[in-house]
Write a protein that holds these residues in place. Sequence first.
Motif, PDB file in Angstrom:
ATOM      1  N   ARG A   3       7.192  22.293 -14.765  1.00 27.75           N
ATOM      2  CA  ARG A   3       8.574  22.283 -13.992  1.00 27.75           C
ATOM      3  C   ARG A   3       9.485  21.282 -14.245  1.00 27.75           C
ATOM      4  NH1 ARG A   3      10.589  21.243  -9.145  1.00 27.75           N
ATOM      5  NH2 ARG A   3       8.260  20.823  -8.350  1.00 27.75           N
ATOM      6  N   THR A   4       8.741  19.927 -13.952  1.00 29.42           N
ATOM      7  CA  THR A   4       9.304  18.683 -14.205  1.00 29.42           C
ATOM      8  C   THR A   4       9.054  18.105 -15.770  1.00 29.42           C
ATOM      9  OG1 THR A   4       7.173  17.703 -13.549  1.00 29.42           O
ATOM     10  CG2 THR A   4       8.929  17.998 -11.724  1.00 29.42           C
ATOM     11  N   GLY A   5       8.446  18.989 -16.562  1.00 28.72           N
ATOM     12  CA  GLY A   5       8.348  18.497 -18.036  1.00 28.72           C
ATOM     13  C   GLY A   5       7.406  17.178 -18.105  1.00 28.72           C
ATOM     14  N   TYR A   6       6.545  17.044 -17.329  1.00 27.77           N
ATOM     15  CA  TYR A   6       5.627  15.993 -17.372  1.00 27.77           C
ATOM     16  C   TYR A   6       6.449  14.816 -17.431  1.00 27.77           C
ATOM     17  CZ  TYR A   6       1.833  19.485 -17.454  1.00 27.77           C
ATOM     18  OH  TYR A   6       1.025  20.641 -17.387  1.00 27.77           O
ATOM     19  N   THR A   7       7.280  14.504 -16.727  1.00 28.30           N
ATOM     20  CA  THR A   7       8.153  13.357 -16.806  1.00 28.30           C
ATOM     21  C   THR A   7       8.475  12.907 -15.382  1.00 28.30           C
ATOM     22  OG1 THR A   7       9.439  14.357 -18.779  1.00 28.30           O
ATOM     23  CG2 THR A   7      10.437  12.463 -17.579  1.00 28.30           C
ATOM     24  N   LEU A   8       8.278  11.451 -15.233  1.00 31.05           N
ATOM     25  CA  LEU A   8       8.582  10.678 -13.895  1.00 31.05           C
ATOM     26  C   LEU A   8      10.205  10.308 -14.054  1.00 31.05           C
ATOM     27  CD1 LEU A   8       7.424   9.717 -11.057  1.00 31.05           C
ATOM     28  CD2 LEU A   8       6.818   7.812 -12.299  1.00 31.05           C
ATOM     29  N   THR A   9      10.907  10.736 -13.369  1.00 29.27           N
ATOM     30  CA  THR A   9      12.276  10.683 -13.591  1.00 29.27           C
ATOM     31  C   THR A   9      12.906   9.857 -12.317  1.00 29.27           C
ATOM     32  OG1 THR A   9      13.257  12.571 -12.799  1.00 29.27           O
ATOM     33  CG2 THR A   9      12.779  12.499 -15.100  1.00 29.27           C
ATOM     34  N   PRO A  10      13.960   9.059 -12.227  1.00 28.26           N
ATOM     35  CA  PRO A  10      14.531   8.515 -10.895  1.00 28.26           C
ATOM     36  C   PRO A  10      14.773   9.670  -9.855  1.00 28.26           C
ATOM     37  CG  PRO A  10      15.659   7.899 -12.630  1.00 28.26           C
ATOM     38  CD  PRO A  10      14.888   8.713 -13.216  1.00 28.26           C
ATOM     39  N   GLY A  11      15.166  11.081 -10.247  1.00 34.02           N
ATOM     40  CA  GLY A  11      15.260  11.988  -9.451  1.00 34.02           C
ATOM     41  C   GLY A  11      13.947  12.287  -8.753  1.00 34.02           C
ATOM     42  N   VAL A  12      12.771  12.379  -9.294  1.00 37.81           N
ATOM     43  CA  VAL A  12      11.305  12.665  -8.789  1.00 37.81           C
ATOM     44  C   VAL A  12      11.233  11.705  -7.750  1.00 37.81           C
ATOM     45  CG1 VAL A  12       8.999  12.867  -9.210  1.00 37.81           C
ATOM     46  CG2 VAL A  12      10.696  14.080 -10.451  1.00 37.81           C
ATOM     47  N   VAL A  13      11.350  10.328  -8.094  1.00 38.30           N
ATOM     48  CA  VAL A  13      10.684   9.401  -7.206  1.00 38.30           C
ATOM     49  C   VAL A  13      11.645   9.216  -5.846  1.00 38.30           C
ATOM     50  CG1 VAL A  13       9.737   7.747  -9.062  1.00 38.30           C
ATOM     51  CG2 VAL A  13      12.148   7.473  -8.200  1.00 38.30           C
ATOM     52  N   LEU A  14      12.861   9.528  -6.071  1.00 42.01           N
ATOM     53  CA  LEU A  14      13.753   9.616  -4.753  1.00 42.01           C
ATOM     54  C   LEU A  14      13.383  10.754  -3.969  1.00 42.01           C
ATOM     55  CD1 LEU A  14      17.205   8.733  -6.541  1.00 42.01           C
ATOM     56  CD2 LEU A  14      15.743   7.391  -4.748  1.00 42.01           C
ATOM     57  N   ARG A  15      13.316  11.992  -4.470  1.00 45.66           N
ATOM     58  CA  ARG A  15      12.804  13.094  -3.753  1.00 45.66           C
ATOM     59  C   ARG A  15      11.327  12.860  -2.913  1.00 45.66           C
ATOM     60  NH1 ARG A  15      15.008  15.552  -8.183  1.00 45.66           N
ATOM     61  NH2 ARG A  15      12.986  16.082  -9.019  1.00 45.66           N
ATOM     62  N   THR A  16      10.572  12.208  -3.769  1.00 45.87           N
ATOM     63  CA  THR A  16       9.313  11.972  -3.074  1.00 45.87           C
ATOM     64  C   THR A  16       9.322  10.921  -2.133  1.00 45.87           C
ATOM     65  OG1 THR A  16       8.166  12.334  -5.354  1.00 45.87           O
ATOM     66  CG2 THR A  16       6.912  11.300  -3.756  1.00 45.87           C
ATOM     67  N   ARG A  39       0.890  -1.168   0.022  1.00 48.96           N
ATOM     68  CA  ARG A  39       0.057   0.006  -0.112  1.00 48.96           C
ATOM     69  C   ARG A  39       0.837   1.188  -0.058  1.00 48.96           C
ATOM     70  NH1 ARG A  39      -4.866  -1.791   4.284  1.00 48.96           N
ATOM     71  NH2 ARG A  39      -5.553  -3.638   2.934  1.00 48.96           N
ATOM     72  N   ASP A  40       1.978   1.216   0.894  1.00 40.78           N
ATOM     73  CA  ASP A  40       2.886   2.365   0.811  1.00 40.78           C
ATOM     74  C   ASP A  40       3.517   2.662  -0.339  1.00 40.78           C
ATOM     75  OD1 ASP A  40       2.060   3.135   3.427  1.00 40.78           O
ATOM     76  OD2 ASP A  40       3.675   2.328   4.392  1.00 40.78           O
ATOM     77  N   ALA A  41       3.996   1.360  -1.256  1.00 41.00           N
ATOM     78  CA  ALA A  41       4.441   1.626  -2.382  1.00 41.00           C
ATOM     79  C   ALA A  41       3.612   2.306  -3.487  1.00 41.00           C
ATOM     80  CB  ALA A  41       4.795   0.229  -3.043  1.00 41.00           C
ATOM     81  N   GLY A  42       2.305   1.923  -3.500  1.00 38.48           N
ATOM     82  CA  GLY A  42       1.356   2.445  -4.428  1.00 38.48           C
ATOM     83  C   GLY A  42       1.145   3.918  -4.145  1.00 38.48           C
ATOM     84  N   ARG A  43       1.172   4.343  -2.847  1.00 46.30           N
ATOM     85  CA  ARG A  43       0.934   5.834  -2.319  1.00 46.30           C
ATOM     86  C   ARG A  43       2.183   6.536  -2.996  1.00 46.30           C
ATOM     87  NH1 ARG A  43      -2.213   4.013   2.399  1.00 46.30           N
ATOM     88  NH2 ARG A  43      -0.280   3.387   3.556  1.00 46.30           N
ATOM     89  N   TRP A  44       3.173   5.947  -2.640  1.00 46.37           N
ATOM     90  CA  TRP A  44       4.719   6.498  -3.229  1.00 46.37           C
ATOM     91  C   TRP A  44       4.444   6.838  -4.663  1.00 46.37           C
ATOM     92  CZ3 TRP A  44      10.106   3.260  -3.242  1.00 46.37           C
ATOM     93  CH2 TRP A  44      10.751   4.153  -3.829  1.00 46.37           C
ATOM     94  N   LEU A  45       4.184   5.683  -5.675  1.00 50.70           N
ATOM     95  CA  LEU A  45       3.991   6.045  -7.111  1.00 50.70           C
ATOM     96  C   LEU A  45       3.116   7.029  -7.140  1.00 50.70           C
ATOM     97  CD1 LEU A  45       4.812   5.259  -9.998  1.00 50.70           C
ATOM     98  CD2 LEU A  45       3.055   3.429  -9.757  1.00 50.70           C
ATOM     99  N   THR A  46       1.663   7.032  -6.461  1.00 47.46           N
ATOM    100  CA  THR A  46       0.743   7.948  -6.606  1.00 47.46           C
ATOM    101  C   THR A  46       1.428   9.282  -6.754  1.00 47.46           C
ATOM    102  OG1 THR A  46      -0.721   6.625  -6.278  1.00 47.46           O
ATOM    103  CG2 THR A  46      -1.330   9.010  -6.236  1.00 47.46           C
ATOM    104  N   LYS A  47       1.950   9.765  -5.433  1.00 46.71           N
ATOM    105  CA  LYS A  47       2.637  11.079  -5.163  1.00 46.71           C
ATOM    106  C   LYS A  47       3.716  11.512  -5.978  1.00 46.71           C
ATOM    107  CE  LYS A  47       2.468  14.438  -2.106  1.00 46.71           C
ATOM    108  NZ  LYS A  47       1.326  15.103  -2.242  1.00 46.71           N
ATOM    109  N   ALA A  48       4.419  10.199  -6.417  1.00 47.93           N
ATOM    110  CA  ALA A  48       5.376  10.496  -7.437  1.00 47.93           C
ATOM    111  C   ALA A  48       5.032  11.278  -8.649  1.00 47.93           C
ATOM    112  CB  ALA A  48       6.552   9.471  -7.769  1.00 47.93           C
ATOM    113  N   ILE A  49       3.861  10.559  -9.191  1.00 48.33           N
ATOM    114  CA  ILE A  49       3.242  10.918 -10.681  1.00 48.33           C
ATOM    115  C   ILE A  49       2.533  12.228 -10.113  1.00 48.33           C
ATOM    116  CG2 ILE A  49       1.496  10.353 -12.163  1.00 48.33           C
ATOM    117  CD1 ILE A  49       1.938   7.615 -11.391  1.00 48.33           C
ATOM    118  N   GLU A  50       2.261  12.638  -9.174  1.00 46.54           N
ATOM    119  CA  GLU A  50       1.514  14.031  -8.873  1.00 46.54           C
ATOM    120  C   GLU A  50       2.679  15.072  -9.026  1.00 46.54           C
ATOM    121  OE1 GLU A  50      -0.337  13.628  -5.146  1.00 46.54           O
ATOM    122  OE2 GLU A  50      -2.062  12.562  -5.615  1.00 46.54           O
TER     123      GLU A  50
END
Length: 893
Positions: A673-686, A656-667
């Motif tokens: 500003r992020t160019g509508y791109t999900l990158t490793p940097g975005v998921v790590l900061r999230t 469940r936390d993994a799913g929330r992590w992905l959802t928040k990273a996509i948001e």
Amino acid sequence: MAGLALAFAGKRDGGVSRGLSSATKAGLLALVSALSVAYSQNVRAQSCDQLFSSTTRGNAAAQAAPVVGAVPNPALRIPIPNSGPARTEVDRSTMTDAEDVKPILELLAGMTNMTQTDASSLVLGERRSLLDFLAADDSKNLAVQSPFTVMNAAQRMIAMVYSQGKKTVRMQLTGEEIDMYPFFSGGVELTNGFRVIGNERPLAEFVSNLKAQANGDRSGSSIVLLVGSHGTGKSETLKLLAIAAEKLTSQQSPKYATYTYKWTNLGDIPELHRFLPTTEANGQKVFADVEAPLGDSPYTLFPPEVQALIREKAKKSVEGITEGLAPAPFANPDPISQFIRNAVIQHYAQNVYRRPLTTMDIVTVLAKHTEVKRQILGQSYGRMPLIDAQGNDIDVSGLFMSPNPVVRFASGAGPTHPMSWYLNGKILTSHGNAVLFDEFFRNPAEFRDMMLGAFESRRLTVGGAPTVPFDSVMIAATNTANLDEVRSEAKGVASADRFAITPMRWSLFPGEIAQLLLAMKRSDLYQQDLSVEDAPIVRANLDDLLPRTEGTAKVKTSDYRYRIFFGEGSKKVHVAPHTIMLMAEIIAATRMETNPQKAEKEISGGKILGSNLLRNPIDRLRLYEGSKPEVQADEIRELSEVGVLLKEGESGISARDAGRWLTKAIERAANERTGYTLTPGVVLRTMRAMLNDGSITSPSTKERLRWLELSREVVAQMLVPRLDLDISRALANGDRVVNEAYFDILDEMYAVHKNENATTYTSSTNGQERGIDRDRLRQIREIYRKKNGRALSVDQIAIFHSQQKSAGGKAGMTPDESLLDAVAAYYAKINTQLARFDALVDYERTGIGQDDVKAAHTSLISALRAMGYNEVATRDALMFINDQKSRSTAPEQ
């Protein structure tokens, strides 16, 4: 009625069926449904005479005539005075002429633009007769055409699972062969694409237990107990069964159709009047019909000898959808239906036939007072309930049955009479299907024992209510901590032994975790094939993106094969290569137990205690992804055994936390500003933000810090090398050049291996003789050693290629990835030096650079786009590599 039907049919050819409004169609459907019932009843009444061979019920020949070979049952005869006239003929005065409704039925057949709602209404509106179970013609026999009517609950579950087939597959890592059921794991259309990921072995055990229950084996008396944390697939297992039951039983095809019945014309039975609700119509009292409260199959109403004939008739149909199981339906009606059944039989014996009834008579009178109808199963119809823990305040009425005060007091029936109760509790409505008890061991011990006893005996008794026979598959779910607590109690071990315990845990395999992450977003997930120029963006197929991995084979991801997106349109979020696998690897690492002291308490000896596979999560990740071929088979076996003993997959980042992590990273990624791109940097900061604010739950500060350190290790040792390789291939003018060079270098290696003084080699591509580039070989060997921590073995590469069965020469051969990486790095080094890379990074940051740097950057972007990158993903990759190089070259403090 006949005149109306004929008049309406007379206009049919004039276009009545064209251009009808929805209201008119609805009215027409209702009319046709009513006429169809009348038509069916008329046809059955006519066939009834043929079936029983006589229309005279009182003569000796009729009394002796069996129903489809049945013999009179003396036990069912009721001793009564034999006085008064006997009723000798079937009353057809209210029946509709079959010829009158035929034109309407033809009109219905021509309506091809019905909605799904119309079709479902027709399914639920279908009406049949008890006599349809006795038709000699298999094409008209209800039990033959709809075998669900003569199957028990476990057999129905098995039939649904088997409807999607069965495969023999090898487990990831161990290579052990097991049965895999696409019903659960395949994301099939029947289950709306939902699937349980990463628990194929427990699901195989679950099906095995269902099969034992369906067979009536003693081993099947143990109730399934799914043990594991939330998000492991416990509730999803019942959800899939409920979705499939609803879809299968709502289809217009009869194969999986289910039927129940209601009691009708009960006003003809004076003995029942005081128990029945009534209404007033035209100044007369009208007695209500009574629905079968448990949704029982009409099969339960037949005498035992007729039931045996029905089972034999339907045997082949049942075997066909259960892989050979013989029909074993539940035979007993509920107490209310049993009471009404006895009253109907006794009334006709005493007041109509005036003699004991034969088997044929019983079927006849029951058919007159019942209406067989379709029903749909599933959670939305209340037939597959999910029951949460009750605590100390048990909802008796909601779970079991509730009193009917009108009957109890007004009729004088009293509290123990069957008609004094509503059999409407959740557990009883699961009759014929399945029920899931979530967090079962959080219930009081008395409740647990009562439920276990009820499901084992198939009988439910509550207080002074009548005993209710019922047939359900019970699936209990709990977490490991609650099970351990119960086992520590004095009687807990005996209680736990009554279950077939099936552990369900979070996966440790990154490929499965990545698939689960994408499955959570599958309704919003899209893919684009990189191998096809200008390929369309289409709905994603999880099996395309992340095919199943067996044994120690290399995990195949979407990287280099597909671009993937979340959402549609101009604001869709592009997913950078390696991003989802980065998340999956971090999640997997947090679920591993790497403490050798804990392992020593569970096992004695063995190779695994001294192996880095136990201690080092990065080595384990490489093994799970198929990039550590030197591991011995006994190490793999021991690692798998230790994982079970240490209960790996019960702690770490939850599903469940993994799913929330992905959802928040996509948001976070869904903006300019992020160019509508999900990158490793975005998921790590999230991840860091969610760990800090508690959105990702960690058991302690120490564990939170450990997870953050694991994420840094995964980035440094798993992510950055992949990004570096991608940049290298792009700077080496793309994969085509590297792949062609790979096989030339392979030919050189083989030539030198055979003769260390060789100066030429024969090209396997065109048969030409070429000179060996010793310096290139030396540099590639050195790059290989640095990247992999071991020397390049020609024998190992030769074995790798010899295992590939290729009839197409090099075109059918897959390069060894470690050697291919070294070749790519060599060519990248040839085409650009470190200063060149720094210049590219500076240009990426500032936009300032010489023309040659700009040209190189443009070329890099183009090459990486073919690998699934966009400009934002490229920038993120360059920054990660540059940061890692800075750390590796920084002086120690």
